[in-house]
Design an enzyme around this catalytic site. Structure first.
Site, PDB file in Angstrom:
ATOM      1  N   TRP A 140       0.792  -1.278   0.106  1.00 55.38           N
ATOM      2  CA  TRP A 140      -0.006  -0.107  -0.089  1.00 55.38           C
ATOM      3  C   TRP A 140       1.010   1.300   0.070  1.00 55.38           C
ATOM      4  O   TRP A 140       0.116   2.345  -0.130  1.00 55.38           O
ATOM      5  CB  TRP A 140      -0.890  -0.010   1.151  1.00 55.38           C
ATOM      6  CG  TRP A 140      -0.138  -0.510   2.656  1.00 55.38           C
ATOM      7  CD1 TRP A 140      -0.225  -1.721   2.809  1.00 55.38           C
ATOM      8  CD2 TRP A 140       0.726   0.260   3.183  1.00 55.38           C
ATOM      9  NE1 TRP A 140       0.566  -2.091   4.076  1.00 55.38           N
ATOM     10  CE2 TRP A 140       1.076  -0.636   4.413  1.00 55.38           C
ATOM     11  CE3 TRP A 140       1.177   1.503   3.517  1.00 55.38           C
ATOM     12  CZ2 TRP A 140       2.048  -0.124   5.522  1.00 55.38           C
ATOM     13  CZ3 TRP A 140       2.050   1.977   4.225  1.00 55.38           C
ATOM     14  CH2 TRP A 140       2.455   0.859   5.501  1.00 55.38           C
ATOM     15  N   GLY A 215       6.094  -6.672   0.149  1.00 56.08           N
ATOM     16  CA  GLY A 215       5.604  -6.423   1.577  1.00 56.08           C
ATOM     17  C   GLY A 215       6.522  -6.804   2.600  1.00 56.08           C
ATOM     18  O   GLY A 215       7.706  -6.537   2.376  1.00 56.08           O
ATOM     19  N   SER A 216       5.958  -6.928   3.907  1.00 52.43           N
ATOM     20  CA  SER A 216       6.854  -7.409   5.104  1.00 52.43           C
ATOM     21  C   SER A 216       7.300  -8.765   4.775  1.00 52.43           C
ATOM     22  O   SER A 216       6.913  -9.530   4.286  1.00 52.43           O
ATOM     23  CB  SER A 216       5.719  -7.287   6.294  1.00 52.43           C
ATOM     24  OG  SER A 216       4.666  -8.327   5.922  1.00 52.43           O
ATOM     25  N   GLU A 237      10.214  -9.054  -2.498  1.00 51.53           N
ATOM     26  CA  GLU A 237      10.715  -7.435  -2.080  1.00 51.53           C
ATOM     27  C   GLU A 237      10.178  -7.163  -0.646  1.00 51.53           C
ATOM     28  O   GLU A 237       8.893  -6.889  -0.869  1.00 51.53           O
ATOM     29  CB  GLU A 237      10.022  -6.556  -3.185  1.00 51.53           C
ATOM     30  CG  GLU A 237      10.803  -6.670  -4.663  1.00 51.53           C
ATOM     31  CD  GLU A 237      12.379  -6.642  -4.617  1.00 51.53           C
ATOM     32  OE1 GLU A 237      12.814  -5.974  -3.760  1.00 51.53           O
ATOM     33  OE2 GLU A 237      12.851  -7.499  -5.466  1.00 51.53           O
ATOM     34  N   CYS A 271      10.286   1.277   1.788  1.00 53.55           N
ATOM     35  CA  CYS A 271      11.011   0.021   2.001  1.00 53.55           C
ATOM     36  C   CYS A 271      12.628   0.644   1.893  1.00 53.55           C
ATOM     37  O   CYS A 271      13.309  -0.035   2.622  1.00 53.55           O
ATOM     38  CB  CYS A 271      10.679  -1.056   1.204  1.00 53.55           C
ATOM     39  SG  CYS A 271      10.843  -0.537  -0.412  1.00 53.55           S
TER      40      CYS A 271
HETATM   41  P1  NDP Z   1       2.114  -7.310   4.270  1.00 53.05           P
HETATM   42  O1  NDP Z   1       3.265  -8.022   3.989  1.00 53.05           O
HETATM   43  O2  NDP Z   1       1.083  -8.129   5.218  1.00 53.05           O
HETATM   44  O3  NDP Z   1       1.022  -7.027   3.025  1.00 53.05           O
HETATM   45  C1  NDP Z   1       1.503  -6.934   1.843  1.00 53.05           C
HETATM   46  C2  NDP Z   1       0.575  -7.764   0.766  1.00 53.05           C
HETATM   47  O4  NDP Z   1       0.519  -8.915   0.990  1.00 53.05           O
HETATM   48  C3  NDP Z   1      -0.727  -7.204   0.945  1.00 53.05           C
HETATM   49  O5  NDP Z   1      -1.274  -6.993  -0.502  1.00 53.05           O
HETATM   50  C4  NDP Z   1      -1.426  -8.117   1.578  1.00 53.05           C
HETATM   51  O6  NDP Z   1      -2.763  -7.954   1.389  1.00 53.05           O
HETATM   52  C5  NDP Z   1      -1.104  -9.274   1.304  1.00 53.05           C
HETATM   53  N1  NDP Z   1      -0.911 -10.398   2.180  1.00 53.05           N
HETATM   54  C6  NDP Z   1      -1.184 -10.536   3.577  1.00 53.05           C
HETATM   55  N2  NDP Z   1      -1.387 -11.551   4.206  1.00 53.05           N
HETATM   56  C7  NDP Z   1      -1.077 -12.375   2.987  1.00 53.05           C
HETATM   57  C8  NDP Z   1      -0.953 -13.941   2.788  1.00 53.05           C
HETATM   58  N3  NDP Z   1      -1.070 -14.642   3.863  1.00 53.05           N
HETATM   59  N4  NDP Z   1      -0.625 -14.491   1.555  1.00 53.05           N
HETATM   60  C9  NDP Z   1      -0.628 -13.635   0.606  1.00 53.05           C
HETATM   61  N5  NDP Z   1      -0.864 -12.357   0.681  1.00 53.05           N
HETATM   62  C10 NDP Z   1      -0.768 -11.682   1.760  1.00 53.05           C
HETATM   63  O7  NDP Z   1       2.270  -5.872   4.880  1.00 53.05           O
HETATM   64  P2  NDP Z   1       1.059  -5.114   5.590  1.00 53.05           P
HETATM   65  O8  NDP Z   1       0.487  -4.251   5.033  1.00 53.05           O
HETATM   66  O9  NDP Z   1       0.789  -5.741   6.931  1.00 53.05           O
HETATM   67  O10 NDP Z   1       2.605  -4.009   6.369  1.00 53.05           O
HETATM   68  C11 NDP Z   1       3.037  -4.625   7.540  1.00 53.05           C
HETATM   69  C12 NDP Z   1       4.675  -4.035   7.551  1.00 53.05           C
HETATM   70  O11 NDP Z   1       5.279  -4.682   6.270  1.00 53.05           O
HETATM   71  C13 NDP Z   1       4.741  -2.648   7.445  1.00 53.05           C
HETATM   72  O12 NDP Z   1       4.596  -2.342   8.572  1.00 53.05           O
HETATM   73  C14 NDP Z   1       6.078  -2.548   6.808  1.00 53.05           C
HETATM   74  O13 NDP Z   1       7.186  -2.744   7.933  1.00 53.05           O
HETATM   75  C15 NDP Z   1       6.299  -3.755   5.809  1.00 53.05           C
HETATM   76  N6  NDP Z   1       5.936  -3.248   4.405  1.00 53.05           N
HETATM   77  C16 NDP Z   1       6.982  -3.228   3.435  1.00 53.05           C
HETATM   78  C17 NDP Z   1       6.882  -2.741   2.294  1.00 53.05           C
HETATM   79  C18 NDP Z   1       7.911  -2.756   1.474  1.00 53.05           C
HETATM   80  O14 NDP Z   1       7.881  -1.927   0.395  1.00 53.05           O
HETATM   81  N7  NDP Z   1       8.721  -3.416   1.345  1.00 53.05           N
HETATM   82  C19 NDP Z   1       5.386  -2.473   1.781  1.00 53.05           C
HETATM   83  C20 NDP Z   1       4.432  -2.487   2.801  1.00 53.05           C
HETATM   84  C21 NDP Z   1       4.840  -3.144   3.930  1.00 53.05           C
HETATM   85  P3  NDP Z   1      -3.708  -7.231   2.477  1.00 53.05           P
HETATM   86  O15 NDP Z   1      -3.468  -5.980   2.446  1.00 53.05           O
HETATM   87  O16 NDP Z   1      -5.021  -7.335   1.784  1.00 53.05           O
HETATM   88  O17 NDP Z   1      -3.751  -8.039   3.858  1.00 53.05           O
END
Ligand code: NDP
Length: 493
Positions: A140, A215-216, A237, A271
């Protein structure tokens, strides 16, 4: 007769909490159907060839540029970031889209390899083919730049794509699909599926040929585990704890300006944002003084008011708050702001000093507008501390003369010397990390090749009088191989 309602979820304006959109939760069964349609479409998309795909992708790029105000407004609404930041993000995303469209053919061109002495009668080539269907799971924080960094390269390589945006920015994901379909020659080339984590999970096991996740680290591990069950390869990533190394010969004014922006812009939710600074003790006081001066001029607020917006994901506020507390409890001090800077949904700038390396604030990704500045005796210490992290995404080095030397010793995927973030905007270079920051690459030739597979094709050009690969191999053939091996010290290949 009552019909069963499709489950849905809301997307919110994080600055006000107001609902800005409602989207269906796509079920696991639907995901499988969508992927199967994407697979059917993938054959036709591949057949369109590089030129055909380039035309479609460049038409999409033009459409996005024409509607930049519309998409930037939506990004700003769903993430809370200032409109100008949203526009910059769109500009960088389309530059990747255009680059991928224009360079895919050259990157995937069949390459000719030397066959070596023993196989001198052969021609050796490596062809590249698209994988089929690529699944993309996006975050996001940069809801267009990040997914487009995978989507555009996967499409340009000849794959169809199924994209699951973050639930916080589902509207941007849907907008991408809708605009693509305005220029698409047929259906199912690029599909967005909305939903929560489970929908993302379903995409992992849906039979896609590769899954590109941003994501995370925590979720990346779940994604990799889910994908392992179906042998689906992944590009991950993940997060970072990017260090900034400031040498005694750095241009401090520029270093401070870029570092504060890197740490605070987008509310620190980058990130590759600066999280920890290692400043040479000879210039650390000046660096801190300039950083505090700059912090006094910036503030968080709703788009149109703040230099940056709210925390997009409400739960992040707790992480930010806990990192400030642990930094202070562990012996750090506040040079600017502190716990009171956390004013949900906003976090005002915070500068922390001399935080012990074992503090959670130094080890874990904060993803908030906080920068920690620690002093180091010399550049060797800075390098060691920078590398001590479990993360290894990006890094910044500020020095007039030692930039390349220091950069070459950093255990991370990308380094910017006398700059910040810039590698993300250069389409020709790969983006990605090592260690807990993930594996695989997006962007550049390496990023495009992630969405292809190599097919080695060797061909007999002429027959040799000796037979190695046959039951008819004779003792004199063996003697020749052994003699050549000894004579050339094994360099037969
Ligand atoms: P997540 O890693 O949980 O989410 C990233 C994506 O994965 C979203 O589209 C999410 O969907 C999806 N997702 C969640 N659970 C699953 C699953 N079990 N299987 C497959 N896909 C899944 O990030 P968060 O939004 O919870 O953020 C948490 C932390 O991650 C942040 O605080 C930050 O530290 C880090 N982050 C790092 C990023 C980067 O650019 N490297 C980007 C975003 C976050 P949904 O949103 O619908 O849950």
């Amino acid at each position: 007769m009552a019909t069963k309602r499709t489950p849905s979820f809301d997307s919110h304006n994080p600055a006000t909490g107001e609902v800005v959109g409602t989207y269906p939760i796509v079920s696991g069964k639907q995901v499988v159907e969508i992927v199967s349609h994407a697979r059917e479409a993938s054959h036709q998309w591949e057949k369109l060839g590089f030129n055909g795909r380039k035309k479609v992708l460049l038409a999409w790029s033009s459409l996005i540029i024409r509607r930049i105000d519309q998409i930037a407004a939506l990004i700003s609404l769903e993430t809370g970031k200032p409109l100008s930041d949203a526009k910059l993000e769109v500009s960088i995303a389309v530059s990747h889209l255009g680059w991928a469209a224009r360079h895919a053919e050259e990157i995937m061109r069949t390459s000719y390899r030397a066959p070596g002495l023993l196989m001198a009668n052969m021609s050796a080539t490596v062809q590249r083919s698209p994988l089929g269907v690529v699944g993309v799971i996006g975050p996001w924080n940069y809801p267009i730049f990040t997914p487009v960094g995978s989507i555009s390269y996967a499409l340009a390589a000849g794959n169809t794509v199924v994209f699951k945006p973050s639930e916080f920015t589902a509207g941007v994901g849907v907008w991408l699909e809708e605009t693509f379909n305005e220029v698409a020659p047929f259906a199912d080339i690029f599909t967005t599926i909305t939903g929560l984590g489970e929908t993302g999970g379903a995409l992992c096991t849906s039979g896609v040929d590769k899954l590109s996740f941003t994501g995370s680290t925590r979720t990346a591990k779940l994604v990799a585990a889910q994908c392992a069950a179906t042998m689906t390869p992944v590009v991950l990533e993940c997060g970072g704890k990017d260090p900034v190394i400031v040498a005694a010969d750095a241009n401090l004014a520029r270093a401070v300006d870029a570092t504060m922006w890197s740490a605070m812009a987008n509310a620190g939710q980058s990130c590759i944002g600066a999280e920890r600074v290692y400043a040479d003790e000879k210039v650390a006081d000046k660096f801190i003084e300039l950083a505090v001066e700059l912090a006094q001029t910036i503030h968080a607020g709703a788009p149109g008011d703040g230099n940056y917006g709210p925390a997009t994901m409400p739960s992040q506020i707790k992480v930010i708050q806990s990192h400030i507390k642990s930094a202070i409890k562990d012996g750090g001090t506040c040079a600017y702001g502190g716990s009171a800077s956390v004013q949900p949904p906003f976090v005002q700038p915070v500068i922390l000093l001399d935080v012990p390396e074992n503090s959670a604030a130094m080890r874990e990704e904060t993803f908030g507008p906080i920068i920690i500045i620690n002093r180091v005796k010399n550049m060797q210490e800075a390098i060691e501390l920078a590398n001590a992290s479990t993360y290894g995404l990006g890094a910044n080095v500020w020095s007039k003369h030692q930039g390349k030397r220091i950069a070459g010793k950093l255990a991370c995927g990308m380094v910017a010397i006398n700059s910040t973030f810039s590698f993300a905007a250069i389409a020709s270079v790969p983006f990605g990390g090592v260690k807990d920051s993930g594996y695989g690459r997006v962007h550049g030739p390496e990023g495009l090749l992630e969405y292809t597979y190599a097919r080695t094709v060797v061909r007999t050009r002429f027959n040799l009088p000796i037979k190695f690969l046959s039951f008819k191999r004779r003792p004199k053939d063996d003697t020749l191989v052994i003699t050549l091996t000894k004579w050339l010290k094994g360099r037969l290949g």
